[in-house]
Scaffold this active site. Structure first.
Site, PDB file in Angstrom:
ATOM      1  CG  HIS A  27       8.603  -6.595   0.874  1.00 21.39           C
ATOM      2  ND1 HIS A  27       9.251  -5.300   1.284  1.00 21.39           N
ATOM      3  CD2 HIS A  27       7.440  -6.080   0.232  1.00 21.39           C
ATOM      4  CE1 HIS A  27       8.403  -4.355   0.824  1.00 21.39           C
ATOM      5  NE2 HIS A  27       7.411  -4.578   0.349  1.00 21.39           N
TER       6      HIS A  27
ATOM      7  CG  ASP B 209      -0.201   0.018   2.629  1.00 24.18           C
ATOM      8  OD1 ASP B 209       0.917  -0.356   2.618  1.00 24.18           O
ATOM      9  OD2 ASP B 209      -1.283   0.150   3.500  1.00 24.18           O
TER      10      ASP B 209
ATOM     11  CG  PHE C  16       8.178  -0.682  -4.142  1.00 18.49           C
ATOM     12  CD1 PHE C  16       8.492  -1.268  -2.902  1.00 18.49           C
ATOM     13  CD2 PHE C  16       7.373  -1.703  -5.071  1.00 18.49           C
ATOM     14  CE1 PHE C  16       8.230  -2.614  -2.497  1.00 18.49           C
ATOM     15  CE2 PHE C  16       7.137  -2.895  -4.743  1.00 18.49           C
ATOM     16  CZ  PHE C  16       7.682  -3.419  -3.367  1.00 18.49           C
TER      17      PHE C  16
ATOM     18  CE1 TYR D  18       7.818   3.621   0.774  1.00 21.88           C
ATOM     19  CE2 TYR D  18       7.492   4.620  -1.360  1.00 21.88           C
ATOM     20  CZ  TYR D  18       7.843   3.660  -0.781  1.00 21.88           C
ATOM     21  OH  TYR D  18       9.048   2.980  -1.415  1.00 21.88           O
TER      22      TYR D  18
END
Length: 222
Positions: free
Chosen positions: A189, A66, A79, A68
């Site tokens: 991740h 989701d 990202f 930042y």
């Protein structure tokens, strides 16, 4: 406030926006922005990933979690951060570390990934909105079903898409992808908690380009 994706995507997945779950999602998101701010990204950037990369253009999909939850960071691309943000988020730093080692390019001087999006990299978060300071706060609103459908439709309608799935949440999209048509690349991740367990050294950027080239498709200038 209208919560509709841009026209190319509306034509591609428009029936989703008429479903009961999406109507509930729209009401919850409108309420969050109006009555429980701050919510990120800014309203006009909720669908930025879809604005920057049409279904026709999509050659690579990178799934995030989701946005930042920090003011000024999120701008609707997984990202990615606005180009004035320093220092970069740790996950993005690790993405750039892997990128520079993998394809031997200089370390980027900003964290805005819009250039990737414009080349056909769909930078799609599983959940498209978040409340300030509360990661995962909009989980269960309905975004997961909506983004599942985007992947499902791309799987159906496209050929030879590279899908990068980093972390367990992103890898939940695997059942929506036909591996006889598309390339799935999985890794932990890129967060500092897991990047050393296999994200660093995964070679996904060069593998994506090798696959695209093998199918006669343009590669990505990472």
């Amino acid at each position: 406030m209208s919560l509709l994706p841009p026209i190319p995507w509306l034509e591609f997945i428009g029936e989703e926006c008429n479903k009961a779950y999406y109507q509930k999602l729209e009401k919850r998101i409108k309420d969050a922005y109006l009555n429980h701010p701050p919510v990120f990204p800014p309203q006009h950037l909720i669908f930025n990933a879809l604005e920057q990369c049409t279904p026709e253009q999509t050659r690579v999909v990178i799934i995030g979690q989701d946005p930042y939850p920090t003011a000024g960071y999120a701008h609707g691309l997984a990202f990615s951060v606005r180009n004035h943000i320093t220092p970069l988020p740790k996950s993005l730093q690790n993405i750039f570390r892997e990128l520079t080692n993998d394809v031997r390019i200089p370390y980027p001087n900003h964290g805005d990934l819009s250039d990737w999006a414009k080349q056909g990299v769909l930078l799609l978060n599983t959940i498209l909105t978040v409340s300030e300071g509360s990661p995962g706060s909009h989980a269960g609103f309905g975004w997961e079903q909506f983004t599942d459908h985007i992947i499902h439709r791309l799987n159906q309608e496209k050929q030879h898409v590279v899908v990068m799935l980093w972390g367990t949440q992103a890898q939940r999209k695997i059942p929506h992808i036909n591996t006889s048509k598309h390339l799935i690349l999985t890794a932990p991740h890129p967060s500092p908690l897991s990047a050393y367990r296999g994200f660093l050294g995964c070679g996904h950027f060069s593998k994506a380009n090798a696959f695209l080239e093998s199918k006669g498709l343009p590669t990505i200038a990472w």
